[in-house]
Design a protein around this motif. Structure first.
Motif, mmCIF file in Angstrom:
data_model
loop_
_atom_site.group_PDB
_atom_site.id
_atom_site.type_symbol
_atom_site.label_atom_id
_atom_site.label_comp_id
_atom_site.label_asym_id
_atom_site.label_seq_id
_atom_site.Cartn_x
_atom_site.Cartn_y
_atom_site.Cartn_z
ATOM 1 N N HIS A 9 17.104 39.945 26.324
ATOM 2 C CA HIS A 9 17.341 38.614 25.764
ATOM 3 C C HIS A 9 18.762 38.543 25.214
ATOM 4 O O HIS A 9 19.292 39.522 24.678
ATOM 5 N N GLN A 11 19.938 37.333 22.625
ATOM 6 C CA GLN A 11 20.080 37.633 21.198
ATOM 7 C C GLN A 11 20.183 39.136 20.950
ATOM 8 O O GLN A 11 20.896 39.585 20.044
ATOM 9 N N LYS A 132 24.867 28.121 24.560
ATOM 10 C CA LYS A 132 24.980 29.087 23.470
ATOM 11 C C LYS A 132 26.337 29.790 23.430
ATOM 12 O O LYS A 132 26.633 30.521 22.487
ATOM 13 N N ALA A 136 28.221 31.513 20.084
ATOM 14 C CA ALA A 136 28.255 32.973 20.020
ATOM 15 C C ALA A 136 29.690 33.485 19.919
ATOM 16 O O ALA A 136 29.982 34.413 19.150
#
Length: 493
Positions: A9, A11, A132, A136
């Motif tokens: 993932h 994250q 994202k 990030a």
């Protein structure tokens, strides 16, 4: 199960990247307040110990684009792990360094880790959902700025509780964990960019910079008219000419000299070089100034922790000003903001040079310095992005940050030359050396402000031809404040 579903993932990937970037950011600044301690522990001179910072800056300016390009060619995850290993090896060597020579070599190896930033940004762009990416990148940029500021503050408590060797042991442990995690949990990007590294230009760039910096830093001891200094300066000029010729013919140049000829690019790069001289010259020598014992007739006999806290305001104000500089540039124009930032920097250097009797004066100076540099760096990032085609924004902004880092290595060497040329009967530099040094940095920022006046308007012909409007500000202008950083994830990419 699809291949995509087997990938970690994003994250998890971000957490690993953040750990590596945090360790890199700490290593940039942890040594700044402890140069005097390292000088005493390794029995060396003030001019020589400055190379602990100078060698790192020089190495990072060379290796950052090289590691980024190798990552594009061979795989970003693989090279990200390699850069972390280089950081760990350099940290280990620095922790056990028995003399200043080994310490400088260790810092050169650590400079290879400069590739952590562009590689981390590249992994994010390849692996994260498009929505994202900018968030990030902005978080990693912020982490870099905050980490560099915290390194200055943490250095004192670490040395007091343990010793200066732990300034390298602790980051090494974090880096080793991050390297293992990266190997296990960061996916290898399928994106590859064919090409090769032109090593001759890289070697020539390193050679002429080293010749120049050694001449500048050793001139007070050897004599400006000595054969060694003159020979090194001549060698620097000859090697610089050979580098330009080699870089111009290279199929994959380390620094794109054709891009450098654009007015909007070379003027911003000249400003970045001069600001780098001022910023890193201050970072290298302000802690040494305040740590000087009162017996010298100046200084505060400050501890490492206290000297680190004196630099903290600059990191805080630089970061917060950078967050809002894009909006200000849209209103008044980036060129004006760069000029104003340089002039604010002049004020801070003038305070350091002529009003340094009380600590509050130094806190005021470093706070003002952060405001000036924050405005200038962030505005320059927008001007660079607006001056080149979309495909070249990362290269152009990374080049600007690298040139600032080169300026920093020159600034540290110049300050070492000026400060150590005035030695008092106590064996410590005279106050006049610091006054002359900070005044020199103020003069450099005056030149930076004058150079900024040459920056063309964003609506110049070159910009118009690229179809760029003045509203094309980067989403994350704070990236321009990261040493050897690269502006990516902006609106136009």
């Amino acid at each position: 199960m699809s291949i995509a579903s087997q990938r970690p993932h994003h994250q998890v990937t971000f957490a690993v990247l953040a750990a590596g970037v945090a360790a890199y950011a700490l290593l940039q600044s942890l040594v700044v307040p402890v140069l005097t301690t390292i000088q005493a522990e390794l029995h060396t001179s003030q001019s020589t110990v400055t190379w602990v910072l100078t060698a790192y800056l020089l190495s990072a300016s060379i290796f950052t684009p090289i590691m980024g390009r190798i990552g594009d060619m061979r795989g970003k995850k693989r090279i990200f792990v390699v850069t972390l290993i280089a950081l760990a090896v350099g940290s280990l060597l620095a922790a056990i360094a028995p003399n200043i020579g080994v310490m400088i070599v260790a810092r050169v190896i650590q400079g290879i880790g400069g590739g952590v930033l562009p590689l981390a940004f590249g992994i994010i762009r390849d692996e994260f959902p498009r929505a994202k990416i900018t968030g990030a990148v902005g978080m990693l940029a912020s982490l870099s700025a905050v980490g560099a500021g915290l390194g200055i503050v943490f250095a004192g408590p670490i040395v007091n509780a343990l010793n200066y060797h732990w300034l390298f042991w602790l980051p090494m442990i974090l880096i080793a964990v991050a390297a293992v995690a990266a190997a296990l949990f960061v996916p290898e990007s399928p994106v590859r960019t064919p090409g090769r590294i032109s090593w001759l230009p890289a070697l020539l760039l390193s050679a002429w910079l080293v010749a120049l910096l050694v001449a500048l830093s050793e001139a007070p001891e050897w004599g400006w008219a000595s054969g060694k200094v003159i020979g090194l300066l001549i060698a620097a000029v000859v090697l610089a000419g050979a580098w330009i010729a080699s870089e111009s013919r290279a199929a994959n140049p380390l620094i794109d000299l054709r891009m450098m000829r654009l007015t909007a690019v070379w003027t911003n790069n000249l400003v970045a070089l001069l600001i780098g001289v001022g910023m890193y010259g201050t970072f290298a020598f302000l802690p040494e100034f305040v740590q000087t014992p009162r017996i010298a007739g100046y200084g505060f006999g400050a501890s490492i922790t206290q000297s680190g806290l004196l630099l903290l305001p600059s990191a805080i104000t630089m970061f917060f000003v950078g967050m809002f500089a894009g909006r200000m540039a849209a209103r008044v124009g980036g060129r004006i903001l760069v000029v104003v930032g340089c002039m604010i920097g002049v004020v801070s250097m003038a305070i350091l040079a002529f009003a340094h009797e009380q600590k509050w004066e130094l806190y005021l100076a470093t706070s003002i310095m952060g405001v000036g540099f924050g405005l200038a760096f962030s505005a320059m990032s927008g001007l660079i992005v607006s001056a080149v085609p979309p495909a070249q924004t990362g290269v152009a902004s990374g080049m600007n940050a690298n040139i600032r880092t080169i300026g920093g290595s020159i600034g540290a060497a110049l300050m070492a030359s000026i400060v150590t040329s005035h030695i008092g009967p106590t064996g410590l530099p005279r106050e006049s050396g610091y006054t002359a040094g900070f005044a020199m940095l103020a003069g450099g920022l005056v030149l930076a402000g004058l150079a900024a006046l040459l920056i063309p308007s964003v609506r110049s012909a070159s910009t118009a031809s690229a179809g760029v409007s003045s509203d094309d500000e980067p989403e994350h202008a704070e990236l321009a404040m990261v040493p050897a950083g690269t502006v990516v994830g902006d609106k136009r990419e």
